[in-house]
Enzyme design. Structure first.
Site, PDB file in Angstrom:
ATOM      1  CE  LYS A  11      -2.066  -1.079   3.893  1.00 42.10           C
ATOM      2  NZ  LYS A  11      -1.373  -2.344   4.224  1.00 42.10           N
ATOM      3  NE  ARG A  86      -4.610  -1.031   9.542  1.00 39.17           N
ATOM      4  CZ  ARG A  86      -3.447  -0.460   9.263  1.00 39.17           C
ATOM      5  NH1 ARG A  86      -3.374   0.632   8.577  1.00 39.17           N
ATOM      6  NH2 ARG A  86      -2.336  -1.038   9.643  1.00 39.17           N
ATOM      7  NE  ARG A 116       8.165  -2.727   6.544  1.00 33.30           N
ATOM      8  CZ  ARG A 116       6.862  -2.446   6.485  1.00 33.30           C
ATOM      9  NH1 ARG A 116       6.394  -1.666   5.543  1.00 33.30           N
ATOM     10  NH2 ARG A 116       6.034  -2.967   7.360  1.00 33.30           N
ATOM     11  NE  ARG A 149       6.490  -0.815  10.330  1.00 30.35           N
ATOM     12  CZ  ARG A 149       5.422  -0.669   9.561  1.00 30.35           C
ATOM     13  NH1 ARG A 149       5.512   0.042   8.443  1.00 30.35           N
ATOM     14  NH2 ARG A 149       4.264  -1.193   9.881  1.00 30.35           N
ATOM     15  NE  ARG A 160       1.975  -5.069  10.988  1.00 31.70           N
ATOM     16  CZ  ARG A 160       3.046  -4.922  10.210  1.00 31.70           C
ATOM     17  NH1 ARG A 160       4.191  -5.500  10.513  1.00 31.70           N
ATOM     18  NH2 ARG A 160       2.970  -4.181   9.124  1.00 31.70           N
TER      19      ARG A 160
END
Ligand code: AP5
Length: 203
Positions: A11, A86, A116, A149, A160
């Site tokens: 996204k 969300r 990532r 992260r 998540r």
């Protein structure tokens, strides 16, 4: 316009390209919350625990943050919302033109997010398999250190994904019923996906 999809579907990557192409701002609630957290504001401190556990930050905090951002002058011609809404409650009262739903198989999501890395200084994004830095551990743009992260650890990624299925996935049907949803596969290269989006939107 809304970019909807599971964590790691791309996204943010596509919203940035769309923002440049369309000349309207990208508003990422994840980025806004991380900025608040780094600045150690009241909101940032309240959001921190939810974020590191992979849970949604309470609606009242996020909605007031987004409302404030939308009142700024650069939002007059429209915005690209990345990571908001969300859940169904967050979608209430939003005037929406199109919703791009980016989807990706779950195992590919875990692989992408585990690899990532981001620059602690300029926030440039890397992916160790598909888009690695030239020098291990350093940002190509500014040379600062790369970090992971705290919610990109495998157990938090899986949390998540669970939260996404329960809270966010119902928005797919919500916007589909309204004829506003464009379903785009998140597989393939960044440029291929962007071409699919451009074609679907006729831009
Ligand atoms: P947020 O930052 O929004 O996280 P997310 O939705 O989980 O999304 P990601 O940023 O992880 O993934 P993405 O889909 O943007 O993919 P990206 O382009 O980065 O939210 C974080 C937390 O904040 C939430 O858990 C929650 O606590 C809180 N929060 C945020 N919004 C909220 C809200 N509205 N309400 C309540 N709480 C909220 O790509 C991922 C990786 O893949 C990158 O490394 C990238 O380089 C790479 N990549 C991208 N495209 C490709 C490709 N085509 N091929 C290979 N690699 C690719």
């Amino acid at each position: 316009m809304i970019l909807l999809g599971p964590p790691g579907a791309g996204k943010g990557t596509q919203a940035k390209k769309l923002s440049q192409r369309m000349g309207i701002p990208q508003i990422s609630t994840g980025d806004l919350l991380r900025t608040e957290r780094e600045a150690n504001t009241d909101l940032g401190r309240k959001a921190a625990q939810y974020m590191s556990e992979g849970k949604l930050v309470p609606d009242e905090l996020v909605v007031s943050m987004v409302t404030k951002r939308l009142q700024q002058s650069d939002c007059q011609q429209g915005v690209i919302l990345d990571g908001f809404p969300r859940n169904i409650d967050q979608a209430k009262g939003l005037s929406v033109d199109r919703v791009i739903y980016l989807d990706l198989p779950r195992e590919e999501i875990v692989r992408r997010l585990s690899g990532r890395r981001y620059c602690v200084d300029c926030k440039e994004n890397y992916q160790l398999d598909s888009c690695p830095p030239k020098k291990t551990g350093s940002c190509d743009v500014c040379g600062a250190q790369l970090a992971q992260r705290d919610d990109d650890r495998e157990e938090v990624i899986r949390k998540r994904l669970q939260v996404y299925e329960v809270e966010t996935a119902p928005l797919v049907e919500h916007y589909e019923k309204r004829g506003q949803l464009v379903h785009i596969s998140g597989r393939g290269s960044v440029d291929d996906i962007f071409s699919r989006i451009q074609k679907a939107l006729g831009i």
